[in-house]
Design a protein around this motif. Sequence first.
Motif, PDB file in Angstrom:
ATOM      1  N   PRO A  46       0.805  -1.233   0.000  1.00  0.00           N
ATOM      2  CA  PRO A  46       0.000   0.000   0.000  1.00  0.00           C
ATOM      3  C   PRO A  46       0.837   1.282   0.000  1.00  0.00           C
ATOM      4  CG  PRO A  46      -0.926  -1.598   1.534  1.00  0.00           C
ATOM      5  CD  PRO A  46       0.375  -2.171   1.060  1.00  0.00           C
ATOM      6  N   SER A  47       1.989   1.272   0.665  1.00  0.00           N
ATOM      7  CA  SER A  47       2.815   2.486   0.704  1.00  0.00           C
ATOM      8  C   SER A  47       3.344   2.839  -0.669  1.00  0.00           C
ATOM      9  CB  SER A  47       3.973   2.317   1.690  1.00  0.00           C
ATOM     10  OG  SER A  47       4.845   1.277   1.278  1.00  0.00           O
ATOM     11  N   TRP A  48       3.648   1.819  -1.469  1.00  0.00           N
ATOM     12  CA  TRP A  48       4.082   2.058  -2.847  1.00  0.00           C
ATOM     13  C   TRP A  48       2.918   2.584  -3.676  1.00  0.00           C
ATOM     14  CZ3 TRP A  48       8.461   1.612  -6.000  1.00  0.00           C
ATOM     15  CH2 TRP A  48       8.212   1.649  -7.369  1.00  0.00           C
ATOM     16  N   GLN A  49       1.787   1.944  -3.557  1.00  0.00           N
ATOM     17  CA  GLN A  49       0.646   2.317  -4.383  1.00  0.00           C
ATOM     18  C   GLN A  49       0.159   3.732  -4.091  1.00  0.00           C
ATOM     19  OE1 GLN A  49      -2.028  -0.966  -3.657  1.00  0.00           O
ATOM     20  NE2 GLN A  49      -0.812  -2.375  -4.901  1.00  0.00           N
ATOM     21  N   ALA A  50       0.347   4.185  -2.860  1.00  0.00           N
ATOM     22  CA  ALA A  50      -0.070   5.546  -2.504  1.00  0.00           C
ATOM     23  C   ALA A  50       0.984   6.587  -2.854  1.00  0.00           C
ATOM     24  CB  ALA A  50      -0.378   5.619  -1.010  1.00  0.00           C
ATOM     25  N   ALA A  51       2.212   6.146  -3.079  1.00  0.00           N
ATOM     26  CA  ALA A  51       3.324   7.080  -3.278  1.00  0.00           C
ATOM     27  C   ALA A  51       3.261   7.762  -4.634  1.00  0.00           C
ATOM     28  CB  ALA A  51       4.654   6.351  -3.119  1.00  0.00           C
ATOM     29  N   ARG A  52       3.573   9.037  -4.648  1.00  0.00           N
ATOM     30  CA  ARG A  52       3.702   9.798  -5.890  1.00  0.00           C
ATOM     31  C   ARG A  52       5.140  10.271  -6.098  1.00  0.00           C
ATOM     32  NH1 ARG A  52       0.182   7.303  -6.566  1.00  0.00           N
ATOM     33  NH2 ARG A  52      -2.025   7.752  -6.925  1.00  0.00           N
ATOM     34  N   VAL A  53       5.884  10.405  -5.001  1.00  0.00           N
ATOM     35  CA  VAL A  53       7.274  10.860  -5.060  1.00  0.00           C
ATOM     36  C   VAL A  53       8.147   9.840  -4.328  1.00  0.00           C
ATOM     37  CG1 VAL A  53       8.924  12.658  -4.423  1.00  0.00           C
ATOM     38  CG2 VAL A  53       6.602  13.288  -5.145  1.00  0.00           C
ATOM     39  N   ILE A  54       9.140   9.315  -5.033  1.00  0.00           N
ATOM     40  CA  ILE A  54      10.020   8.292  -4.477  1.00  0.00           C
ATOM     41  C   ILE A  54      11.460   8.775  -4.550  1.00  0.00           C
ATOM     42  CG2 ILE A  54      10.957   5.964  -4.867  1.00  0.00           C
ATOM     43  CD1 ILE A  54       8.172   5.092  -5.714  1.00  0.00           C
ATOM     44  N   LYS A  55      12.199   8.595  -3.469  1.00  0.00           N
ATOM     45  CA  LYS A  55      13.642   8.844  -3.472  1.00  0.00           C
ATOM     46  C   LYS A  55      14.317   7.479  -3.488  1.00  0.00           C
ATOM     47  CE  LYS A  55      16.902   8.833  -1.217  1.00  0.00           C
ATOM     48  NZ  LYS A  55      18.136   7.968  -1.351  1.00  0.00           N
ATOM     49  N   ASP A 126       7.314  10.492  -0.410  1.00  0.00           N
ATOM     50  CA  ASP A 126       6.357   9.507   0.100  1.00  0.00           C
ATOM     51  C   ASP A 126       7.018   8.191   0.478  1.00  0.00           C
ATOM     52  OD1 ASP A 126       4.076  11.204  -0.380  1.00  0.00           O
ATOM     53  OD2 ASP A 126       4.308  10.746  -2.502  1.00  0.00           O
ATOM     54  N   LEU A 127       8.055   7.805  -0.271  1.00  0.00           N
ATOM     55  CA  LEU A 127       8.708   6.515  -0.045  1.00  0.00           C
ATOM     56  C   LEU A 127      10.181   6.639  -0.380  1.00  0.00           C
ATOM     57  CD1 LEU A 127       8.295   3.411   0.557  1.00  0.00           C
ATOM     58  CD2 LEU A 127       8.026   3.118  -1.913  1.00  0.00           C
ATOM     59  N   VAL A 128      11.028   6.157   0.501  1.00  0.00           N
ATOM     60  CA  VAL A 128      12.468   6.098   0.269  1.00  0.00           C
ATOM     61  C   VAL A 128      12.831   4.643   0.038  1.00  0.00           C
ATOM     62  CG1 VAL A 128      14.762   6.473   1.269  1.00  0.00           C
ATOM     63  CG2 VAL A 128      12.916   8.113   1.716  1.00  0.00           C
ATOM     64  N   VAL A 129      13.572   4.368  -1.023  1.00  0.00           N
ATOM     65  CA  VAL A 129      14.023   3.000  -1.311  1.00  0.00           C
ATOM     66  C   VAL A 129      15.542   2.986  -1.290  1.00  0.00           C
ATOM     67  CG1 VAL A 129      13.962   1.058  -2.906  1.00  0.00           C
ATOM     68  CG2 VAL A 129      11.980   2.573  -2.721  1.00  0.00           C
ATOM     69  N   CYS A 130      16.102   2.168  -0.412  1.00  0.00           N
ATOM     70  CA  CYS A 130      17.552   2.092  -0.284  1.00  0.00           C
ATOM     71  C   CYS A 130      18.032   0.671  -0.554  1.00  0.00           C
ATOM     72  CB  CYS A 130      17.997   2.542   1.109  1.00  0.00           C
ATOM     73  SG  CYS A 130      17.431   1.488   2.455  1.00  0.00           S
ATOM     74  N   GLY A 131      19.317   0.552  -0.768  1.00  0.00           N
ATOM     75  CA  GLY A 131      19.938  -0.752  -0.883  1.00  0.00           C
ATOM     76  C   GLY A 131      20.574  -1.137   0.441  1.00  0.00           C
ATOM     77  N   SER A 132      20.900  -2.396   0.595  1.00  0.00           N
ATOM     78  CA  SER A 132      21.517  -2.879   1.828  1.00  0.00           C
ATOM     79  C   SER A 132      22.454  -4.030   1.502  1.00  0.00           C
ATOM     80  CB  SER A 132      20.459  -3.373   2.830  1.00  0.00           C
ATOM     81  OG  SER A 132      19.499  -2.377   3.118  1.00  0.00           O
ATOM     82  N   VAL A 133      23.424  -4.241   2.385  1.00  0.00           N
ATOM     83  CA  VAL A 133      24.209  -5.476   2.335  1.00  0.00           C
ATOM     84  C   VAL A 133      23.544  -6.516   3.232  1.00  0.00           C
ATOM     85  CG1 VAL A 133      26.431  -6.545   2.880  1.00  0.00           C
ATOM     86  CG2 VAL A 133      26.356  -4.301   1.771  1.00  0.00           C
ATOM     87  N   ALA A 134      23.105  -6.076   4.409  1.00  0.00           N
ATOM     88  CA  ALA A 134      22.393  -6.957   5.336  1.00  0.00           C
ATOM     89  C   ALA A 134      21.347  -6.138   6.079  1.00  0.00           C
ATOM     90  CB  ALA A 134      23.362  -7.597   6.326  1.00  0.00           C
ATOM     91  N   VAL A 135      20.277  -6.806   6.503  1.00  0.00           N
ATOM     92  CA  VAL A 135      19.212  -6.130   7.234  1.00  0.00           C
ATOM     93  C   VAL A 135      18.518  -7.170   8.109  1.00  0.00           C
ATOM     94  CG1 VAL A 135      17.504  -6.467   5.378  1.00  0.00           C
ATOM     95  CG2 VAL A 135      17.243  -4.543   6.976  1.00  0.00           C
ATOM     96  N   ASN A 136      18.026  -6.716   9.281  1.00  0.00           N
ATOM     97  CA  ASN A 136      17.339  -7.662  10.148  1.00  0.00           C
ATOM     98  C   ASN A 136      15.905  -7.214  10.429  1.00  0.00           C
ATOM     99  OD1 ASN A 136      17.470  -5.702  12.174  1.00  0.00           O
ATOM    100  ND2 ASN A 136      18.977  -6.794  13.414  1.00  0.00           N
ATOM    101  N   ARG A 137      15.190  -8.023  11.212  1.00  0.00           N
ATOM    102  CA  ARG A 137      13.767  -7.778  11.428  1.00  0.00           C
ATOM    103  C   ARG A 137      13.491  -6.466  12.150  1.00  0.00           C
ATOM    104  NH1 ARG A 137       9.485 -10.872  10.772  1.00  0.00           N
ATOM    105  NH2 ARG A 137      10.759 -12.735  10.414  1.00  0.00           N
ATOM    106  N   SER A 138      14.460  -5.976  12.897  1.00  0.00           N
ATOM    107  CA  SER A 138      14.286  -4.691  13.581  1.00  0.00           C
ATOM    108  C   SER A 138      14.438  -3.507  12.637  1.00  0.00           C
ATOM    109  CB  SER A 138      15.311  -4.567  14.719  1.00  0.00           C
ATOM    110  OG  SER A 138      15.105  -5.562  15.690  1.00  0.00           O
TER     111      SER A 138
END
Length: 233
Positions: A46-55, A126-138
Amino acid sequence: MEAKQAVREHVWALLDRQKVTPNGAAGRIPSFVGAESAAARLTQHPSWQAARVIKAVPDRAQLPVRAKALEEGKRVYMAASKLAAPKPFYLLDPETLPIPAWEAAERSAAAKYARPVDVDEMPSVDLVVCGSVAVNRSGIRIGKGAGYSDIEVALLQEANLLQPHTLIATTVHDLQFVDEELPEDAHDFRVDLIVTPTRTIECAPHRRPPGIIWQSLTSEKIAAIPALASRKP
């Protein structure tokens, strides 16, 4: 930090051993087999579908995300390489781009077809999309170690471009999602959403630094990034 580097080395070696990184993992935000599937899964949120501006970051792993955003008519702001330009972001506007979305989403196309903009010229994100090497549930993420994603988010935070509804997402391979605790520094942001080719993981309420933490930056780093040098108190 040695603890972060140990995590990076472990995940990079795992990805290469499992042959899911066509261009090799070490030293980078790795592109991965299934990146298009992860992007497609993100578009169902839903956050993607509502987004109009993405970084979005300029890494190859997030190329499918940038392309899908442009295909859907969303405006995409992508960071210039190492934030080294006087205007550190590129505006990719699907209404004015003269080339197809997948071509425009390539890092190399931005300098040619996108409009450079400073943070002060950007709207709320509205939405920031980043890359990661590793990420956890927190939502604790580890990048490749250069710190540019943290600076990008800090610049947006300083400019009040991140609103209460703004989410930060990362797209990664399933092997990059780890169950263990990860080291974290004061300047690190956490992600709200992790998307892999097979899973969508909602994280705990977000933790974000209030903005740029100047004491965490070297004078060399500040001098190399005009957007920081011009804002230094």
